[in-house]
Design an enzyme around this catalytic site. Structure first.
Site, PDB file in Angstrom:
ATOM      1  N   LYS A 199       0.842  -0.922  -0.051  1.00  0.00           N
ATOM      2  CA  LYS A 199       0.035   0.439  -0.337  1.00  0.00           C
ATOM      3  C   LYS A 199       1.009   1.124   0.004  1.00  0.00           C
ATOM      4  O   LYS A 199       1.382   1.513   0.861  1.00  0.00           O
ATOM      5  CB  LYS A 199      -1.210   0.008   0.941  1.00  0.00           C
ATOM      6  CG  LYS A 199      -1.817   0.634   0.567  1.00  0.00           C
ATOM      7  CD  LYS A 199      -2.837   1.628   1.578  1.00  0.00           C
ATOM      8  CE  LYS A 199      -2.074   3.238   2.907  1.00  0.00           C
ATOM      9  NZ  LYS A 199      -2.219   3.928   1.669  1.00  0.00           N
ATOM     10  N   GLU A 274       9.722   0.464  10.581  1.00  0.00           N
ATOM     11  CA  GLU A 274      10.858   2.188  10.411  1.00  0.00           C
ATOM     12  C   GLU A 274      10.174   3.570  10.564  1.00  0.00           C
ATOM     13  O   GLU A 274       9.390   3.573   9.536  1.00  0.00           O
ATOM     14  CB  GLU A 274      11.732   1.608   8.921  1.00  0.00           C
ATOM     15  CG  GLU A 274      13.262   1.960   9.317  1.00  0.00           C
ATOM     16  CD  GLU A 274      12.548   3.951   8.503  1.00  0.00           C
ATOM     17  OE1 GLU A 274      12.918   4.391   9.088  1.00  0.00           O
ATOM     18  OE2 GLU A 274      12.988   4.067   7.127  1.00  0.00           O
ATOM     19  N   CYS A 308      13.520  10.656   7.791  1.00  0.00           N
ATOM     20  CA  CYS A 308      13.469  10.089   8.960  1.00  0.00           C
ATOM     21  C   CYS A 308      15.052  10.301   9.715  1.00  0.00           C
ATOM     22  O   CYS A 308      14.592  10.428  11.042  1.00  0.00           O
ATOM     23  CB  CYS A 308      12.558   8.382   9.168  1.00  0.00           C
ATOM     24  SG  CYS A 308      13.554   7.601   7.980  1.00  0.00           S
ATOM     25  N   GLU A 405       9.603  15.754  16.255  1.00  0.00           N
ATOM     26  CA  GLU A 405      10.038  15.305  14.361  1.00  0.00           C
ATOM     27  C   GLU A 405       8.937  16.621  13.774  1.00  0.00           C
ATOM     28  O   GLU A 405       8.174  16.008  13.823  1.00  0.00           O
ATOM     29  CB  GLU A 405       9.725  14.230  13.685  1.00  0.00           C
ATOM     30  CG  GLU A 405      10.624  13.942  12.520  1.00  0.00           C
ATOM     31  CD  GLU A 405       9.757  12.481  11.926  1.00  0.00           C
ATOM     32  OE1 GLU A 405       8.822  11.623  12.549  1.00  0.00           O
ATOM     33  OE2 GLU A 405      10.716  11.735  11.647  1.00  0.00           O
TER      34      GLU A 405
END
Ligand code: ADP
Length: 501
Positions: A199, A274, A308, A405
């Site tokens: 997906k 992850e 990331c 973040e």
């Protein structure tokens, strides 16, 4: 028909691809969603609709998982030799490479990144990744084991292990490196003989769908790779909770990673995650500033900070703080923000309105809590999702911009005075994905590298990736590793066979 708006100069194959509503790949066929619904994909440089894509939901996931199950249990894939699987992956890499220009343009239109970056990084790295795992398909051996069995004196045994594919795998990927994330997931899964339902992210499904058109020509039987575009709360949730999916591999936010764990708990699916990061990038006074300064800038500004592992917390040894800040600001001011299709641009738009709101919201919250923008801090233009590369100084460890973040081109900078202090500060977050160290003192570099709790530590470089080098997170940055030999373990399980002779 899709309401497509693309500039002149776009590859004819890309125009053709965008001129039709894109369907989903299930059992080797391109089919509409069971509901008939489509969603719009937006060009982030303009805010215009770029394509319309079939919107997958639970029923489509069910069909895709059924196809992947058939392909795994009884299809020609289940009887293919390792060498044949390797050849399929190698041919896929060749086909992707033949279409490099087209894939790069599609990625730029969909994600916003500069075309030059897609041409030299995203697409070639994906090609290389498939080739790397093509080589692994023939090297997945078990071992023979001499056992002793104290309670069966005199008996003889032949004992060995087999490393078997785990089965049907659900793979959910993000929008920051859409094609490359598909490659990171598909390469090891296919090398081991698993079958896949992938997906892509709803913001950027196009290169994964175009890649889907290459599988048959590469020799993969129908149903081995199924691609279902759709939204996270619907298609993603259905995939991560599906009882016939043996394993879920996810890349995305830590918040959604926790939802994946909950969804997979019912039937104890295997999971790899992850997730997010808030990576420290440490510049010592004895570093070579001619590489450390541009390195610190590109650690955060590469891919517009939408990585990331972005070096989003910059720590600079006190005595060179002003000098390094001046250099990073100069680098930031040299960045040309504009459409990724413009060859002059070195930074494109953020991927979506949502991401734009999030990043500008963080810029404002940082400044309202007392941080100061040494440069940047504002949007660029009034169309598309462009923001200025931003360096925030006067930041404090407990500020939201230092802890959370941002996933945009915003770096917080702080001074430090010694290695003990920086080791503690570097680890002062819930994340542990990556870190950078800049110094010419080799002992200091290794000592600090061992004290930082992160899955990757770059010394005198940043954002270096290779298919052979494992990547993944400590702490809340994830479970398991992508890339390298370690990623194969995500898709294999070990069977011990014990034969009495
Ligand atoms: P971001 O916040 O950066 O967009 P997300 O973690 O929300 O990242 O998205 C990464 C991927 O996870 C996307 O493919 C998205 O559709 C998917 N996703 C989002 N929510 C869920 C969910 N509840 N279950 C499964 N997948 C999800």
């Amino acid at each position: 028909m899709a309401a497509v708006v693309v500039d002149e100069g776009v590859h004819a194959d890309v125009r053709t691809f965008l001129s039709q509503d894109r369907m989903m790949l299930i059992d080797g066929k391109w089919v509409p969603a069971a509901s008939g619904a489509c969603f719009e994909v937006v060009n982030p440089a303009t805010g215009d609709v770029l394509a319309r894509v079939a919107e997958g939901d639970k029923e489509d996931i069910d069909r895709a998982v059924a196809a992947a199950t058939r392909a795994f249990e009884s299809g020609p894939w289940s009887k293919m030799t390792p060498s044949e699987r390797g050849k399929c992956l190698w041919r896929l890499a060749d086909l992707l490479e033949e279409h490099l220009d087209e894939f790069a343009q599609l990625e730029t239109l969909d994600n916003g990144k500069p075309l030059g970056v897609a041409m030299v990084a995203d697409v070639p790295l994906a090609v290389d990744h498939f080739r790397y795992y093509a080589g692994w398909a023939t090297k997945l051996n078990g071992e023979s084991i001499d056992i002793s069995v104290p309670f069966a004196p005199g008996a003889e045994f032949h004992t060995y292990t087999r490393r078997e594919p785990i089965g049907v795998v659900g793979q959910i990927i993000p929008w920051n490196f859409p094609l490359l994330m598909a490659a990171w997931k598909l390469g090891p899964a296919l090398a081991t003989g698993c079958t896949v339902v992938l997906k892509p992210a709803e913001q950027t499904p196009l290169t994964a769908l175009r890649l889907g058109e290459l599988f048959s020509a590469a020799g993969f039987p129908d149903g081995v790779v199924n691609i279902v575009p759709g939204f996270g709360e619907t298609a993603g949730a259905a995939l991560s909770g599906h009882p016939e999916v043996a394993k879920v591999a996810f890349t995305g936010s830590t918040e959604v990673g926790k939802l994946i764990v909950k969804a997979a708990a019912n039937d104890l699916k295997k999971i790899t995650l992850e997730l997010g990061g808030k990576s420290p990038n440490v510049v010592f006074a004895d570093s070579d500033l001619s590489s450390a300064v541009p390195g610190a800038a590109s650690a955060i500004f590469f891919n517009h900070g939408q990585a990331c592992c972005a070096g989003s917390r910059l720590y600079i040894e006190q005595k060179i703080f002003d000098q390094v800040i001046d250099g990073v600001v100069e680098n930031a001011k040299g960045i040309k923000v504009g459409s990724g299709m413009d060859p002059e641009s070195t930074m494109g738009p953020l991927v979506s309105q949502e991401q734009f709101d999030r990043v500008t919201g963080y810029m404002e919250s940082g400044m309202s809590q007392g941080a100061e923008a040494a440069c940047g801090g504002k949007r660029v233009g009034n169309r598309g999702y462009f923001v200025e590369p931003t360096v925030l100084v006067n930041t404090k460890p407990d500020m939201t911009v230092v802890q959370e973040e941002i996933f945009g081109p915003v770096v917080t900078a702080m001074p430090f005075s010694d290695i003990d202090e920086i080791a503690a500060v570097a680890n002062d977050t819930i994340y542990g994905l990556a870190a950078g160290i800049w110094t010419q003192d080799i002992s200091k570099a290794h000592k600090l590298a061992s004290r930082i709790k992160a899955g990757t530590v770059w010394v005198n470089c940043y954002n270096i990736f290779d298919a052979a080098m494992p990547f993944g997170g400590y702490k809340q940055s994830g479970w398991g590793r992508e890339m390298g030999a370690q990623a194969l373990e995500n898709y294999l399980q070990t069977k011990a066979v014990c034969v009495q002779l």
